[in-house]
Design a protein around this motif. Structure first.
Motif, PDB file in Angstrom:
ATOM      1  N   MET A  54     -33.230 -37.635   3.742  1.00 36.44           N
ATOM      2  CA  MET A  54     -32.308 -37.004   4.396  1.00 36.44           C
ATOM      3  C   MET A  54     -32.506 -36.458   5.531  1.00 36.44           C
ATOM      4  O   MET A  54     -33.683 -36.819   5.674  1.00 36.44           O
ATOM      5  CB  MET A  54     -32.553 -35.190   3.518  1.00 36.44           C
ATOM      6  CG  MET A  54     -31.573 -34.555   4.805  1.00 36.44           C
ATOM      7  SD  MET A  54     -32.081 -32.367   4.376  1.00 36.44           S
ATOM      8  CE  MET A  54     -31.550 -32.676   2.386  1.00 36.44           C
ATOM      9  N   THR A  55     -31.605 -37.112   6.618  1.00 37.46           N
ATOM     10  CA  THR A  55     -31.695 -37.609   7.551  1.00 37.46           C
ATOM     11  C   THR A  55     -30.435 -35.981   8.293  1.00 37.46           C
ATOM     12  O   THR A  55     -30.110 -35.436   7.416  1.00 37.46           O
ATOM     13  CB  THR A  55     -30.973 -38.826   8.114  1.00 37.46           C
ATOM     14  OG1 THR A  55     -28.682 -38.092   7.758  1.00 37.46           O
ATOM     15  CG2 THR A  55     -31.184 -39.581   7.387  1.00 37.46           C
ATOM     16  N   VAL A  97     -34.662 -29.868   9.246  1.00 41.50           N
ATOM     17  CA  VAL A  97     -34.106 -31.348   8.305  1.00 41.50           C
ATOM     18  C   VAL A  97     -34.710 -32.651   8.732  1.00 41.50           C
ATOM     19  O   VAL A  97     -35.397 -33.825   8.283  1.00 41.50           O
ATOM     20  CB  VAL A  97     -32.692 -31.515   8.653  1.00 41.50           C
ATOM     21  CG1 VAL A  97     -32.279 -32.690   7.983  1.00 41.50           C
ATOM     22  CG2 VAL A  97     -31.596 -30.847   7.638  1.00 41.50           C
ATOM     23  N   LYS A  98     -34.952 -32.618  10.294  1.00 38.50           N
ATOM     24  CA  LYS A  98     -35.866 -33.701  10.734  1.00 38.50           C
ATOM     25  C   LYS A  98     -37.490 -34.362  10.313  1.00 38.50           C
ATOM     26  O   LYS A  98     -37.858 -35.261  10.421  1.00 38.50           O
ATOM     27  CB  LYS A  98     -35.471 -33.488  12.988  1.00 38.50           C
ATOM     28  CG  LYS A  98     -36.042 -34.637  13.097  1.00 38.50           C
ATOM     29  CD  LYS A  98     -36.232 -35.046  14.812  1.00 38.50           C
ATOM     30  CE  LYS A  98     -36.789 -36.115  15.346  1.00 38.50           C
ATOM     31  NZ  LYS A  98     -36.594 -35.376  17.242  1.00 38.50           N
ATOM     32  N   HIS A  99     -37.673 -32.915  10.575  1.00 44.16           N
ATOM     33  CA  HIS A  99     -39.400 -33.091  10.674  1.00 44.16           C
ATOM     34  C   HIS A  99     -39.371 -31.873   8.884  1.00 44.16           C
ATOM     35  O   HIS A  99     -40.298 -31.856   8.213  1.00 44.16           O
ATOM     36  CB  HIS A  99     -40.032 -32.505  11.076  1.00 44.16           C
ATOM     37  CG  HIS A  99     -39.713 -32.070  12.387  1.00 44.16           C
ATOM     38  ND1 HIS A  99     -40.589 -33.272  13.416  1.00 44.16           N
ATOM     39  CD2 HIS A  99     -39.094 -32.155  14.057  1.00 44.16           C
ATOM     40  CE1 HIS A  99     -40.201 -33.702  14.595  1.00 44.16           C
ATOM     41  NE2 HIS A  99     -39.296 -32.705  14.901  1.00 44.16           N
ATOM     42  N   ASP A 100     -38.666 -31.905   8.146  1.00 46.34           N
ATOM     43  CA  ASP A 100     -38.570 -31.881   6.691  1.00 46.34           C
ATOM     44  C   ASP A 100     -39.782 -30.803   6.383  1.00 46.34           C
ATOM     45  O   ASP A 100     -40.828 -30.693   5.534  1.00 46.34           O
ATOM     46  CB  ASP A 100     -39.586 -32.703   5.933  1.00 46.34           C
ATOM     47  CG  ASP A 100     -39.439 -32.960   4.141  1.00 46.34           C
ATOM     48  OD1 ASP A 100     -38.364 -32.692   4.029  1.00 46.34           O
ATOM     49  OD2 ASP A 100     -40.394 -34.243   3.966  1.00 46.34           O
ATOM     50  N   SER A 140     -40.728 -27.159   5.075  1.00 46.50           N
ATOM     51  CA  SER A 140     -40.743 -27.196   3.923  1.00 46.50           C
ATOM     52  C   SER A 140     -40.841 -25.274   3.702  1.00 46.50           C
ATOM     53  O   SER A 140     -40.466 -24.967   5.479  1.00 46.50           O
ATOM     54  CB  SER A 140     -41.611 -27.124   2.765  1.00 46.50           C
ATOM     55  OG  SER A 140     -42.956 -26.315   3.938  1.00 46.50           O
TER      56      SER A 140
END
Length: 296
Positions: free
Chosen positions: A1-2, A46-49, A51
């Motif tokens: 995902m981006t 989103v950028k750093h995923d 959680s």
């Protein structure tokens, strides 16, 4: 995902609804700022995923930070960033000169005693050296600023501020005064020497700084407001130039022109420091910002 995920119609519609931009009611400026801030957070997630557990741990951190939020803001550079923004706006407007501004910090208390002449700031016994400080408050053409009020506050030798001292032993306005400046623009005060200090050990700010690989120490310093009719209110502070943390202040308050080195002689130390004010162009510049401040 981006980060492009944030630009999908579903997420953009969510931002519009959450910030109220679809409604005619409410404050349009607040809506626009809210939308941009929330969108920036979404992009970071989103950028750093990030959680779900990390997200809620962050929320809990800020919920638990309580009274230390005023330390976290300068610790992550946001308060200093506001100084840089105001400097840049001044430069764009062609305004220059004056004593450099720097951060206020969270430990001012309104209503300190108003005095004239050479002031003694310290009410409580404190087994340390005596600080003597004097200088002049002048305008941009060197004119003395008669009637200015110099607000002064600093920590004691243990690094604690009155009103915020966890030991509860200080008088409400220990090391705090407002000094009315006379016709010659000069001021003078003495007090018991302040010490540098660290953020509360084990507290939210300390844990955050350590997680970033940083420390939470401040050098010895003295805070000032200077207010006078017709002049811009100045928020500034001096860091003692010979303190080991003078160049590594966790709160980023160190600025060129605000690093005097005390002249230490026996059990006394002397600092001469002049303030130069800028003229106010609008009446709002003569007043303090709308920041919420403590009252004793």
């Amino acid at each position: 995902m981006t980060e492009d995920f944030v630009q999908t119609p579903e997420v953009q519609a969510l931002l519009d609804r959450a910030s109220g931009v679809e409604s005619d009611a409410g404050d349009a400026r607040l809506k626009a700022i809210t939308r941009d801030l929330v969108e920036a957070i979404m992009k970071a997630i989103v950028k750093h995923d990030v959680s779900e557990s990390e997200f809620w741990a962050a929320i809990k951190y800020f919920q638990d930070s309580g009274d230390e939020f005023g330390l976290i803001v300068p610790g992550v550079g946001l308060e200093h960033f506001m100084d840089l923004v105001m400097d840049a706006r001044d430069a764009e407007a062609g305004r220059s000169g004056g004593t450099p501004r720097t951060i206020e910090g969270p430990l001012y208390v309104a209503g300190a005693p108003l005095v004239e002449g050479e002031a003694n700031l310290t009410d409580d016994a404190d087994d340390t050296d005596t600080l003597y400080m004097n200088g002049r408050v002048a305008g941009p053409d060197g004119e003395p600023v008669e009637g200015a009020i110099l607000h002064v506050w600093h920590a004691n030798s243990k690094g604690f501020y009155s009103h915020f001292d966890p030991t509860g032993t200080q008088s409400p306005f220990n090391n705090r005064r407002r000094i009315r400046i006379g016709p010659d623009g000069r001021y003078a005060f003495h007090s018991r020497m302040p010490s540098g200090y660290s953020v509360p050990p084990g507290g939210p700010t300390d844990r955050f700084m350590k997680a970033l690989g940083r420390h939470g120490n401040r050098p010895a310093h003295v805070h000032f407001f200077v207010e006078a009719p017709g002049y811009r209110t100045l928020t500034t502070q001096i860091n003692f130039g010979d303190d080991p943390f003078a160049g590594d202040d966790f709160a980023f308050a160190t600025r060129e022109g605000l690093l005097p080195v005390p002249n230490r002689q026996g059990d006394s130390a002397y600092i001469a420091f002049d303030f130069e004010l800028q003229r106010a162009e609008v009446s709002d510049e003569e007043h303090f910002s709308a920041r919420v401040r403590a009252e004793a």
